[in-house]
Design a protein around this motif. Sequence first.
Motif, PDB file in Angstrom:
ATOM      1  N   GLY A 110       0.782  -1.227   0.000  1.00  0.00           N
ATOM      2  CA  GLY A 110       0.000   0.000   0.000  1.00  0.00           C
ATOM      3  C   GLY A 110       0.818   1.283   0.000  1.00  0.00           C
ATOM      4  N   ARG A 111       2.137   1.159  -0.035  1.00  0.00           N
ATOM      5  CA  ARG A 111       3.017   2.334  -0.030  1.00  0.00           C
ATOM      6  C   ARG A 111       3.574   2.564  -1.430  1.00  0.00           C
ATOM      7  N   LEU A 112       3.589   3.806  -1.833  1.00  0.00           N
ATOM      8  CA  LEU A 112       4.162   4.182  -3.120  1.00  0.00           C
ATOM      9  C   LEU A 112       5.680   4.195  -2.985  1.00  0.00           C
ATOM     10  N   LEU A 113       6.358   3.338  -3.770  1.00  0.00           N
ATOM     11  CA  LEU A 113       7.818   3.268  -3.723  1.00  0.00           C
ATOM     12  C   LEU A 113       8.467   4.119  -4.805  1.00  0.00           C
ATOM     13  N   ALA A 114       7.827   4.176  -5.963  1.00  0.00           N
ATOM     14  CA  ALA A 114       8.401   4.932  -7.079  1.00  0.00           C
ATOM     15  C   ALA A 114       7.281   5.397  -7.994  1.00  0.00           C
ATOM     16  N   ARG A 115       7.505   6.557  -8.591  1.00  0.00           N
ATOM     17  CA  ARG A 115       6.552   7.128  -9.556  1.00  0.00           C
ATOM     18  C   ARG A 115       7.370   7.783 -10.642  1.00  0.00           C
ATOM     19  N   SER A 116       7.086   7.412 -11.891  1.00  0.00           N
ATOM     20  CA  SER A 116       7.879   7.936 -12.991  1.00  0.00           C
ATOM     21  C   SER A 116       6.993   8.201 -14.210  1.00  0.00           C
ATOM     22  N   PRO A 117       7.151   9.366 -14.834  1.00  0.00           N
ATOM     23  CA  PRO A 117       6.369   9.622 -16.056  1.00  0.00           C
ATOM     24  C   PRO A 117       6.841   8.704 -17.186  1.00  0.00           C
ATOM     25  N   LEU A 118       5.911   8.333 -18.044  1.00  0.00           N
ATOM     26  CA  LEU A 118       6.214   7.545 -19.240  1.00  0.00           C
ATOM     27  C   LEU A 118       5.972   8.418 -20.460  1.00  0.00           C
ATOM     28  N   GLU A 119       6.905   8.460 -21.347  1.00  0.00           N
ATOM     29  CA  GLU A 119       6.715   9.212 -22.591  1.00  0.00           C
ATOM     30  C   GLU A 119       6.151   8.273 -23.644  1.00  0.00           C
ATOM     31  N   LEU A 120       4.923   8.518 -24.030  1.00  0.00           N
ATOM     32  CA  LEU A 120       4.271   7.681 -25.033  1.00  0.00           C
ATOM     33  C   LEU A 120       4.463   8.302 -26.409  1.00  0.00           C
ATOM     34  N   PRO A 121       4.618   7.448 -27.423  1.00  0.00           N
ATOM     35  CA  PRO A 121       4.716   7.965 -28.790  1.00  0.00           C
ATOM     36  C   PRO A 121       3.340   8.424 -29.285  1.00  0.00           C
ATOM     37  N   ALA A 122       3.329   9.067 -30.425  1.00  0.00           N
ATOM     38  CA  ALA A 122       2.063   9.472 -31.055  1.00  0.00           C
ATOM     39  C   ALA A 122       1.305   8.221 -31.496  1.00  0.00           C
ATOM     40  N   PRO A 123      -0.017   8.310 -31.594  1.00  0.00           N
ATOM     41  CA  PRO A 123      -0.796   7.167 -32.092  1.00  0.00           C
ATOM     42  C   PRO A 123      -0.359   6.764 -33.500  1.00  0.00           C
ATOM     43  N   ASP A 124      -0.439   5.457 -33.781  1.00  0.00           N
ATOM     44  CA  ASP A 124      -0.090   4.962 -35.115  1.00  0.00           C
ATOM     45  C   ASP A 124      -1.258   5.183 -36.085  1.00  0.00           C
ATOM     46  N   ALA A 125      -1.151   4.652 -37.282  1.00  0.00           N
ATOM     47  CA  ALA A 125      -2.172   4.828 -38.320  1.00  0.00           C
ATOM     48  C   ALA A 125      -3.528   4.239 -37.912  1.00  0.00           C
ATOM     49  N   HIS A 126      -3.516   3.321 -36.942  1.00  0.00           N
ATOM     50  CA  HIS A 126      -4.762   2.696 -36.471  1.00  0.00           C
ATOM     51  C   HIS A 126      -5.329   3.415 -35.246  1.00  0.00           C
ATOM     52  N   GLY A 127      -4.650   4.501 -34.820  1.00  0.00           N
ATOM     53  CA  GLY A 127      -5.127   5.275 -33.683  1.00  0.00           C
ATOM     54  C   GLY A 127      -4.732   4.719 -32.336  1.00  0.00           C
ATOM     55  N   ARG A 128      -3.780   3.794 -32.304  1.00  0.00           N
ATOM     56  CA  ARG A 128      -3.385   3.186 -31.034  1.00  0.00           C
ATOM     57  C   ARG A 128      -1.935   3.516 -30.706  1.00  0.00           C
ATOM     58  N   ILE A 129      -1.632   3.420 -29.448  1.00  0.00           N
ATOM     59  CA  ILE A 129      -0.267   3.601 -28.963  1.00  0.00           C
ATOM     60  C   ILE A 129       0.127   2.301 -28.277  1.00  0.00           C
ATOM     61  N   GLN A 130       1.167   1.666 -28.773  1.00  0.00           N
ATOM     62  CA  GLN A 130       1.672   0.450 -28.152  1.00  0.00           C
ATOM     63  C   GLN A 130       2.997   0.794 -27.487  1.00  0.00           C
ATOM     64  N   HIS A 131       3.109   0.448 -26.218  1.00  0.00           N
ATOM     65  CA  HIS A 131       4.283   0.858 -25.455  1.00  0.00           C
ATOM     66  C   HIS A 131       4.898  -0.338 -24.721  1.00  0.00           C
ATOM     67  N   VAL A 132       6.215  -0.480 -24.853  1.00  0.00           N
ATOM     68  CA  VAL A 132       6.982  -1.507 -24.147  1.00  0.00           C
ATOM     69  C   VAL A 132       7.987  -0.780 -23.265  1.00  0.00           C
ATOM     70  N   SER A 133       8.126  -1.244 -22.042  1.00  0.00           N
ATOM     71  CA  SER A 133       9.108  -0.651 -21.139  1.00  0.00           C
ATOM     72  C   SER A 133       9.664  -1.741 -20.243  1.00  0.00           C
ATOM     73  N   ARG A 134      10.677  -1.375 -19.458  1.00  0.00           N
ATOM     74  CA  ARG A 134      11.310  -2.325 -18.545  1.00  0.00           C
ATOM     75  C   ARG A 134      11.479  -1.679 -17.177  1.00  0.00           C
ATOM     76  N   LEU A 135      11.391  -2.518 -16.171  1.00  0.00           N
ATOM     77  CA  LEU A 135      11.588  -2.086 -14.798  1.00  0.00           C
ATOM     78  C   LEU A 135      12.750  -2.890 -14.227  1.00  0.00           C
ATOM     79  N   PRO A 136      13.827  -2.223 -13.766  1.00  0.00           N
ATOM     80  CA  PRO A 136      14.943  -2.972 -13.177  1.00  0.00           C
ATOM     81  C   PRO A 136      14.525  -3.613 -11.852  1.00  0.00           C
TER      82      PRO A 136
END
Length: 85
Positions: free
Chosen positions: A27-53
Amino acid sequence: ELAFFFTVYPPKGTGAPPAVLELMKDGRLLARSPLELPAPDAHGRIQHVSRLPLDPLEPGTYDLRVIVGEGQSRQLRSVLVRISG
């Protein structure tokens, strides 16, 4: 590292909404980080992959959350992640 993937469908004609990654434990917040998302693709969607150490994390169960949007259009999705020692 823990890889994660999500898809966002922003309203038509808009750009990428703001997004935030949160990591919580017991229940405690350990980390908070903004994610930079790319612009939507031709289908209007944004697909995002990221990693957490994982190296700095102790064994236990964590709540990995992604929050997309602001105000009334804010969406939250989360998944529990168990890290063993």
